[in-house]
Design a protein around this motif. Structure first.
Motif, PDB file in Angstrom:
ATOM      1  N   TRP A   3      37.144  39.979  25.881  1.00  0.00           N
ATOM      2  CA  TRP A   3      36.864  41.412  25.753  1.00  0.00           C
ATOM      3  C   TRP A   3      35.489  41.732  26.329  1.00  0.00           C
ATOM      4  N   LEU A   4      34.539  40.817  26.146  1.00  0.00           N
ATOM      5  CA  LEU A   4      33.215  41.000  26.724  1.00  0.00           C
ATOM      6  C   LEU A   4      33.293  40.984  28.250  1.00  0.00           C
ATOM      7  N   PHE A   5      34.070  40.049  28.805  1.00  0.00           N
ATOM      8  CA  PHE A   5      34.269  40.016  30.255  1.00  0.00           C
ATOM      9  C   PHE A   5      34.866  41.326  30.748  1.00  0.00           C
ATOM     10  N   LEU A   6      35.788  41.870  29.987  1.00  0.00           N
ATOM     11  CA  LEU A   6      36.444  43.118  30.375  1.00  0.00           C
ATOM     12  C   LEU A   6      35.462  44.284  30.356  1.00  0.00           C
ATOM     13  N   ILE A   7      34.617  44.344  29.363  1.00  0.00           N
ATOM     14  CA  ILE A   7      33.611  45.410  29.291  1.00  0.00           C
ATOM     15  C   ILE A   7      32.609  45.281  30.427  1.00  0.00           C
ATOM     16  N   ILE A   8      32.171  44.075  30.716  1.00  0.00           N
ATOM     17  CA  ILE A   8      31.239  43.856  31.826  1.00  0.00           C
ATOM     18  C   ILE A   8      31.899  44.250  33.146  1.00  0.00           C
ATOM     19  N   GLY A   9      33.167  43.890  33.314  1.00  0.00           N
ATOM     20  CA  GLY A   9      33.893  44.285  34.520  1.00  0.00           C
ATOM     21  C   GLY A   9      33.996  45.794  34.652  1.00  0.00           C
ATOM     22  N   GLY A  10      34.214  46.484  33.542  1.00  0.00           N
ATOM     23  CA  GLY A  10      34.255  47.945  33.564  1.00  0.00           C
ATOM     24  C   GLY A  10      32.915  48.547  33.943  1.00  0.00           C
ATOM     25  N   LEU A  11      31.835  47.940  33.483  1.00  0.00           N
ATOM     26  CA  LEU A  11      30.501  48.433  33.851  1.00  0.00           C
ATOM     27  C   LEU A  11      30.226  48.213  35.341  1.00  0.00           C
ATOM     28  N   LEU A  44      32.437  41.540  41.707  1.00  0.00           N
ATOM     29  CA  LEU A  44      32.157  41.139  40.335  1.00  0.00           C
ATOM     30  C   LEU A  44      33.097  41.829  39.353  1.00  0.00           C
ATOM     31  N   SER A  45      33.376  43.100  39.575  1.00  0.00           N
ATOM     32  CA  SER A  45      34.255  43.850  38.686  1.00  0.00           C
ATOM     33  C   SER A  45      35.663  43.262  38.670  1.00  0.00           C
ATOM     34  N   ILE A  46      36.194  42.996  39.844  1.00  0.00           N
ATOM     35  CA  ILE A  46      37.538  42.432  39.941  1.00  0.00           C
ATOM     36  C   ILE A  46      37.560  41.010  39.371  1.00  0.00           C
ATOM     37  N   SER A  47      36.493  40.254  39.584  1.00  0.00           N
ATOM     38  CA  SER A  47      36.430  38.895  39.046  1.00  0.00           C
ATOM     39  C   SER A  47      36.440  38.900  37.525  1.00  0.00           C
ATOM     40  N   LEU A  49      37.640  41.315  35.638  1.00  0.00           N
ATOM     41  CA  LEU A  49      38.976  41.760  35.228  1.00  0.00           C
ATOM     42  C   LEU A  49      39.969  40.607  35.297  1.00  0.00           C
ATOM     43  N   TYR A  50      39.909  39.835  36.345  1.00  0.00           N
ATOM     44  CA  TYR A  50      40.791  38.672  36.488  1.00  0.00           C
ATOM     45  C   TYR A  50      40.572  37.673  35.348  1.00  0.00           C
ATOM     46  N   LYS A  51      39.313  37.385  35.062  1.00  0.00           N
ATOM     47  CA  LYS A  51      38.990  36.419  34.006  1.00  0.00           C
ATOM     48  C   LYS A  51      39.504  36.916  32.654  1.00  0.00           C
ATOM     49  N   ALA A  52      39.331  38.200  32.372  1.00  0.00           N
ATOM     50  CA  ALA A  52      39.789  38.751  31.094  1.00  0.00           C
ATOM     51  C   ALA A  52      41.305  38.771  31.006  1.00  0.00           C
ATOM     52  N   SER A  53      41.982  39.007  32.131  1.00  0.00           N
ATOM     53  CA  SER A  53      43.442  39.114  32.108  1.00  0.00           C
ATOM     54  C   SER A  53      44.136  37.756  31.999  1.00  0.00           C
ATOM     55  N   PRO A  57      46.735  40.749  27.706  1.00  0.00           N
ATOM     56  CA  PRO A  57      47.836  41.314  28.495  1.00  0.00           C
ATOM     57  C   PRO A  57      47.285  42.155  29.653  1.00  0.00           C
ATOM     58  N   LEU A  58      47.888  42.021  30.813  1.00  0.00           N
ATOM     59  CA  LEU A  58      47.370  42.691  32.004  1.00  0.00           C
ATOM     60  C   LEU A  58      47.357  44.211  31.839  1.00  0.00           C
ATOM     61  N   GLY A  59      48.389  44.776  31.238  1.00  0.00           N
ATOM     62  CA  GLY A  59      48.432  46.226  31.049  1.00  0.00           C
ATOM     63  C   GLY A  59      47.287  46.719  30.178  1.00  0.00           C
ATOM     64  N   THR A  60      46.999  45.990  29.126  1.00  0.00           N
ATOM     65  CA  THR A  60      45.893  46.351  28.236  1.00  0.00           C
ATOM     66  C   THR A  60      44.556  46.197  28.949  1.00  0.00           C
ATOM     67  N   ALA A  61      44.381  45.070  29.638  1.00  0.00           N
ATOM     68  CA  ALA A  61      43.121  44.816  30.337  1.00  0.00           C
ATOM     69  C   ALA A  61      42.872  45.874  31.407  1.00  0.00           C
ATOM     70  N   TYR A  62      43.900  46.211  32.165  1.00  0.00           N
ATOM     71  CA  TYR A  62      43.726  47.202  33.233  1.00  0.00           C
ATOM     72  C   TYR A  62      43.427  48.585  32.662  1.00  0.00           C
ATOM     73  N   ALA A  63      44.096  48.950  31.573  1.00  0.00           N
ATOM     74  CA  ALA A  63      43.868  50.257  30.959  1.00  0.00           C
ATOM     75  C   ALA A  63      42.439  50.377  30.433  1.00  0.00           C
ATOM     76  N   VAL A  64      41.954  49.344  29.786  1.00  0.00           N
ATOM     77  CA  VAL A  64      40.579  49.370  29.266  1.00  0.00           C
ATOM     78  C   VAL A  64      39.585  49.386  30.411  1.00  0.00           C
ATOM     79  N   TRP A  65      39.815  48.567  31.428  1.00  0.00           N
ATOM     80  CA  TRP A  65      38.935  48.470  32.591  1.00  0.00           C
ATOM     81  C   TRP A  65      38.819  49.814  33.307  1.00  0.00           C
ATOM     82  N   THR A  66      39.948  50.448  33.569  1.00  0.00           N
ATOM     83  CA  THR A  66      39.908  51.748  34.246  1.00  0.00           C
ATOM     84  C   THR A  66      39.351  52.835  33.332  1.00  0.00           C
TER      85      THR A  66
END
Length: 74
Positions: A3-11, A44-47, A49-53, A57-66
């Motif tokens: 989840w931390l990776f996902l938040i960093i990717g979103g930033l 870095l953002s895509i990396s 997102l990839y690590k978090a996914s 679940p990819l749908g959840t990760a992508y929704a949070v990221w976007t």
């Protein structure tokens, strides 16, 4: 941790949209530096997102990221 990776990717997504906007307004050498920042943040953002996914679940990760990106960009 993912989840931390996902938040960093979103930033970093906010970072690449900001850099793209600044590059559009800039000219010459400054625009090149903003575009370089755009590509670094994009990779870095895509990396992140990839690590978090890998475990989320990819749908959840992508929704949070976007969502983070859209909120931060607005």
């Amino acid at each position: 941790m993912n989840w931390l990776f996902l938040i960093i990717g979103g930033l970093f997504e906010v970072g690449f949209t900001t850099c793209l906007g600044k590059a559009k307004e800039a000219a010459g050498h400054t625009a090149t530096l903003w575009l370089l920042g755009f590509f670094v943040c994009l990779c870095l953002s895509i990396s992140f997102l990839y690590k978090a996914s890998q475990t989320l679940p990819l749908g959840t990760a992508y929704a949070v990221w976007t969502g983070i990106g859209a909120l931060g960009t607005a």
